[in-house]
Motif scaffolding. Structure first.
Motif, PDB file in Angstrom:
ATOM      1  N   ALA A 100       0.429  13.987   3.397  1.00 56.03           N
ATOM      2  CA  ALA A 100      -0.281  13.438   2.247  1.00 56.03           C
ATOM      3  C   ALA A 100       0.683  12.821   1.248  1.00 56.03           C
ATOM      4  O   ALA A 100       0.424  11.751   0.673  1.00 56.03           O
ATOM      5  CB  ALA A 100      -1.107  14.542   1.582  1.00 56.03           C
ATOM      6  N   ALA A 101       1.833  13.481   1.025  1.00 58.61           N
ATOM      7  CA  ALA A 101       2.814  12.967   0.071  1.00 58.61           C
ATOM      8  C   ALA A 101       3.345  11.601   0.499  1.00 58.61           C
ATOM      9  O   ALA A 101       3.506  10.697  -0.325  1.00 58.61           O
ATOM     10  CB  ALA A 101       3.963  13.955  -0.079  1.00 58.61           C
ATOM     11  N   ALA A 102       3.604  11.449   1.787  1.00 57.17           N
ATOM     12  CA  ALA A 102       4.111  10.172   2.292  1.00 57.17           C
ATOM     13  C   ALA A 102       3.051   9.076   2.173  1.00 57.17           C
ATOM     14  O   ALA A 102       3.363   7.926   1.843  1.00 57.17           O
ATOM     15  CB  ALA A 102       4.563  10.318   3.736  1.00 57.17           C
ATOM     16  N   LEU A 103       1.787   9.426   2.434  1.00 54.24           N
ATOM     17  CA  LEU A 103       0.702   8.452   2.283  1.00 54.24           C
ATOM     18  C   LEU A 103       0.569   8.037   0.823  1.00 54.24           C
ATOM     19  O   LEU A 103       0.390   6.855   0.511  1.00 54.24           O
ATOM     20  CB  LEU A 103      -0.614   9.027   2.794  1.00 54.24           C
ATOM     21  CG  LEU A 103      -1.827   8.091   2.689  1.00 54.24           C
ATOM     22  CD1 LEU A 103      -1.641   6.864   3.579  1.00 54.24           C
ATOM     23  CD2 LEU A 103      -3.113   8.817   3.055  1.00 54.24           C
ATOM     24  N   GLN A 104       0.646   8.985  -0.075  1.00 50.43           N
ATOM     25  CA  GLN A 104       0.526   8.682  -1.501  1.00 50.43           C
ATOM     26  C   GLN A 104       1.657   7.770  -1.968  1.00 50.43           C
ATOM     27  O   GLN A 104       1.434   6.842  -2.750  1.00 50.43           O
ATOM     28  CB  GLN A 104       0.525   9.984  -2.305  1.00 50.43           C
ATOM     29  CG  GLN A 104      -0.713  10.836  -2.104  1.00 50.43           C
ATOM     30  CD  GLN A 104      -0.518  12.275  -2.564  1.00 50.43           C
ATOM     31  OE1 GLN A 104       0.461  12.597  -3.243  1.00 50.43           O
ATOM     32  NE2 GLN A 104      -1.443  13.153  -2.198  1.00 50.43           N
ATOM     33  N   SER A 105       2.870   8.023  -1.499  1.00 49.36           N
ATOM     34  CA  SER A 105       4.019   7.197  -1.875  1.00 49.36           C
ATOM     35  C   SER A 105       3.843   5.766  -1.391  1.00 49.36           C
ATOM     36  O   SER A 105       4.089   4.802  -2.124  1.00 49.36           O
ATOM     37  CB  SER A 105       5.295   7.802  -1.294  1.00 49.36           C
ATOM     38  OG  SER A 105       6.414   6.998  -1.588  1.00 49.36           O
ATOM     39  N   SER A 106       3.404   5.593  -0.145  1.00 46.09           N
ATOM     40  CA  SER A 106       3.164   4.262   0.402  1.00 46.09           C
ATOM     41  C   SER A 106       2.021   3.575  -0.328  1.00 46.09           C
ATOM     42  O   SER A 106       2.088   2.373  -0.644  1.00 46.09           O
ATOM     43  CB  SER A 106       2.854   4.360   1.897  1.00 46.09           C
ATOM     44  OG  SER A 106       2.647   3.091   2.456  1.00 46.09           O
ATOM     45  N   ALA A 107       0.964   4.335  -0.627  1.00 44.73           N
ATOM     46  CA  ALA A 107      -0.201   3.768  -1.309  1.00 44.73           C
ATOM     47  C   ALA A 107       0.155   3.268  -2.699  1.00 44.73           C
ATOM     48  O   ALA A 107      -0.393   2.260  -3.168  1.00 44.73           O
ATOM     49  CB  ALA A 107      -1.314   4.798  -1.391  1.00 44.73           C
ATOM     50  N   GLU A 108       1.070   3.942  -3.374  1.00 44.54           N
ATOM     51  CA  GLU A 108       1.474   3.493  -4.703  1.00 44.54           C
ATOM     52  C   GLU A 108       2.123   2.116  -4.634  1.00 44.54           C
ATOM     53  O   GLU A 108       1.879   1.248  -5.477  1.00 44.54           O
ATOM     54  CB  GLU A 108       2.437   4.497  -5.331  1.00 44.54           C
ATOM     55  CG  GLU A 108       2.969   4.085  -6.690  1.00 44.54           C
ATOM     56  CD  GLU A 108       1.869   3.764  -7.703  1.00 44.54           C
ATOM     57  OE1 GLU A 108       2.090   2.865  -8.550  1.00 44.54           O
ATOM     58  OE2 GLU A 108       0.782   4.385  -7.642  1.00 44.54           O
ATOM     59  N   LEU A 109       2.934   1.883  -3.617  1.00 43.02           N
ATOM     60  CA  LEU A 109       3.496   0.548  -3.419  1.00 43.02           C
ATOM     61  C   LEU A 109       2.382  -0.464  -3.141  1.00 43.02           C
ATOM     62  O   LEU A 109       2.409  -1.588  -3.652  1.00 43.02           O
ATOM     63  CB  LEU A 109       4.490   0.559  -2.257  1.00 43.02           C
ATOM     64  CG  LEU A 109       5.841   1.227  -2.508  1.00 43.02           C
ATOM     65  CD1 LEU A 109       6.628   1.309  -1.203  1.00 43.02           C
ATOM     66  CD2 LEU A 109       6.640   0.481  -3.559  1.00 43.02           C
ATOM     67  N   GLY A 110       1.425  -0.063  -2.331  1.00 49.02           N
ATOM     68  CA  GLY A 110       0.306  -0.949  -2.021  1.00 49.02           C
ATOM     69  C   GLY A 110      -0.505  -1.307  -3.245  1.00 49.02           C
ATOM     70  O   GLY A 110      -0.977  -2.446  -3.389  1.00 49.02           O
ATOM     71  N   ARG A 111      -0.671  -0.371  -4.159  1.00 45.97           N
ATOM     72  CA  ARG A 111      -1.392  -0.652  -5.398  1.00 45.97           C
ATOM     73  C   ARG A 111      -0.638  -1.670  -6.251  1.00 45.97           C
ATOM     74  O   ARG A 111      -1.250  -2.521  -6.901  1.00 45.97           O
ATOM     75  CB  ARG A 111      -1.631   0.636  -6.186  1.00 45.97           C
ATOM     76  CG  ARG A 111      -2.725   1.515  -5.612  1.00 45.97           C
ATOM     77  CD  ARG A 111      -3.039   2.704  -6.514  1.00 45.97           C
ATOM     78  NE  ARG A 111      -4.192   3.426  -6.005  1.00 45.97           N
ATOM     79  CZ  ARG A 111      -4.138   4.375  -5.080  1.00 45.97           C
ATOM     80  NH1 ARG A 111      -2.947   4.738  -4.573  1.00 45.97           N
ATOM     81  NH2 ARG A 111      -5.236   4.971  -4.646  1.00 45.97           N
ATOM     82  N   GLN A 112       0.673  -1.565  -6.260  1.00 47.59           N
ATOM     83  CA  GLN A 112       1.469  -2.549  -7.002  1.00 47.59           C
ATOM     84  C   GLN A 112       1.316  -3.934  -6.391  1.00 47.59           C
ATOM     85  O   GLN A 112       1.176  -4.929  -7.113  1.00 47.59           O
ATOM     86  CB  GLN A 112       2.933  -2.119  -7.011  1.00 47.59           C
ATOM     87  CG  GLN A 112       3.215  -0.844  -7.790  1.00 47.59           C
ATOM     88  CD  GLN A 112       4.668  -0.417  -7.665  1.00 47.59           C
ATOM     89  OE1 GLN A 112       5.588  -1.235  -7.694  1.00 47.59           O
ATOM     90  NE2 GLN A 112       4.893   0.869  -7.515  1.00 47.59           N
ATOM     91  N   VAL A 113       1.334  -4.005  -5.065  1.00 49.21           N
ATOM     92  CA  VAL A 113       1.125  -5.288  -4.386  1.00 49.21           C
ATOM     93  C   VAL A 113      -0.259  -5.837  -4.708  1.00 49.21           C
ATOM     94  O   VAL A 113      -0.413  -7.024  -5.053  1.00 49.21           O
ATOM     95  CB  VAL A 113       1.296  -5.133  -2.861  1.00 49.21           C
ATOM     96  CG1 VAL A 113       0.866  -6.412  -2.139  1.00 49.21           C
ATOM     97  CG2 VAL A 113       2.736  -4.790  -2.505  1.00 49.21           C
ATOM     98  N   ALA A 114      -1.284  -4.988  -4.622  1.00 51.04           N
ATOM     99  CA  ALA A 114      -2.654  -5.419  -4.877  1.00 51.04           C
ATOM    100  C   ALA A 114      -2.812  -5.943  -6.291  1.00 51.04           C
ATOM    101  O   ALA A 114      -3.500  -6.948  -6.530  1.00 51.04           O
ATOM    102  CB  ALA A 114      -3.615  -4.258  -4.619  1.00 51.04           C
ATOM    103  N   ALA A 115      -2.183  -5.283  -7.255  1.00 48.02           N
ATOM    104  CA  ALA A 115      -2.270  -5.735  -8.645  1.00 48.02           C
ATOM    105  C   ALA A 115      -1.625  -7.105  -8.818  1.00 48.02           C
ATOM    106  O   ALA A 115      -2.146  -7.966  -9.545  1.00 48.02           O
ATOM    107  CB  ALA A 115      -1.608  -4.715  -9.563  1.00 48.02           C
ATOM    108  N   LEU A 116      -0.507  -7.332  -8.147  1.00 44.30           N
ATOM    109  CA  LEU A 116       0.165  -8.622  -8.259  1.00 44.30           C
ATOM    110  C   LEU A 116      -0.650  -9.740  -7.617  1.00 44.30           C
ATOM    111  O   LEU A 116      -0.615 -10.888  -8.066  1.00 44.30           O
ATOM    112  CB  LEU A 116       1.548  -8.545  -7.610  1.00 44.30           C
ATOM    113  CG  LEU A 116       2.582  -7.700  -8.363  1.00 44.30           C
ATOM    114  CD1 LEU A 116       3.820  -7.475  -7.498  1.00 44.30           C
ATOM    115  CD2 LEU A 116       2.968  -8.353  -9.683  1.00 44.30           C
TER     116      LEU A 116
END
Length: 253
Positions: A81-97
């Motif tokens: 779960a921790a690894a998924l959350q870390s990757s998802a946070e990067l994805g959220r930054q990409v999505a916002a951009l």
């Protein structure tokens, strides 16, 4: 959606009214994906944004180029779960951009991050700019009408700065967006050069008017969003390598 053959994969689906209460949504997941999330106690949103992060890793695209051309993407899944959350946070930054309706602190909202502050600044060749006098008219030849009313891209005017991999991109003879790095200017999505494509549809002869101040500012924001996305490249590549190395599934392609 603007391209024939383009596909949209939403995070959620609205089922038939007979199956769910009005307005209720269901995750757009396969049984295998649902099982994976249940096994690690994670959410649809984090899986979705993990996929966004991996699909914007240049290293992922390079390593899977042949598969991406012929088939659906294979996405390695984080083992925890921790690894998924870390990757998802990067994805959220990409999505916002990528979401032009979402303000991004440091990129489109002041204070702008120092590396981005000098990118795409609207600049006058001389003197102040007056939109009422046509100083924001896009007349540098970025687009023209083709057969059947189709907009065709033009050459425009992008001048490379001496000794630097960056361009000044002109609206007309009076104004330009200064210092747009070549990697930003040449950045493509869906096979199209993003900023140049936007400009091609807004040539004054096609649009019927000059740009507004907000539209001119939008080009600055686009350039800074793309630059911020490119600056995320090393983190996105490192995330992909970590997920692949410690994947939940045996297939670590």
């Amino acid at each position: 959606m603007v391209e024939r053959g383009a596909n949209l994969f939403p995070m959620y689906l609205t089922a038939e009214p007979s199956l769910l209460a009005a307005g209720e949504r269901m995750p757009n997941l396969s049984a295998a994906a649902s099982g994976y999330l249940a096994a690690i106690g994670e959410s649809t949103e984090n899986l979705f944004h993990h996929v966004v992060a991996l699909l914007h890793s240049a290293r992922y695209a390079e390593r899977n180029s042949s598969s991406l051309r012929m088939d659906w993407p294979r996405i390695p899944l984080p083992a925890s779960a921790a690894a998924l959350q870390s990757s998802a946070e990067l994805g959220r930054q990409v999505a916002a951009l990528l979401d032009i309706e979402q303000a991004v602190p440091g990129v489109t909202v002041s204070p702008i991050s120092p590396p981005l502050r000098i990118i795409g600044v609207l600049t006058a060749v001389s003197g102040p700019l007056n939109p009422d006098a046509g100083d924001l008219d896009l007349t540098a030849g970025w687009g023209h009408g083709g057969k059947g009313g189709v907009t065709m891209p033009g050459k425009g005017k992008a001048v490379a700065r001496p000794g630097a991999a960056t361009y000044d991109v002109y609206l007309n003879g009076k104004a330009f967006w200064s210092n747009i790095p070549s990697a930003v200017w040449e950045y493509t999505l869906g096979g199209y050069q993003v900023i140049k494509k936007w400009l091609s549809y807004r040539e004054k002869a096609l649009l019927g008017r000059g740009l507004t101040k907000e539209e001119a500012r939008h080009v600055t924001d686009m350039a800074r969003r793309i630059a911020a996305l490119l600056l995320m490249g090393p983190a996105l590549d490192a995330n992909y390598e970590t997920v692949k190395r410690e994947a939940h599934c045996a297939n670590k392609k």
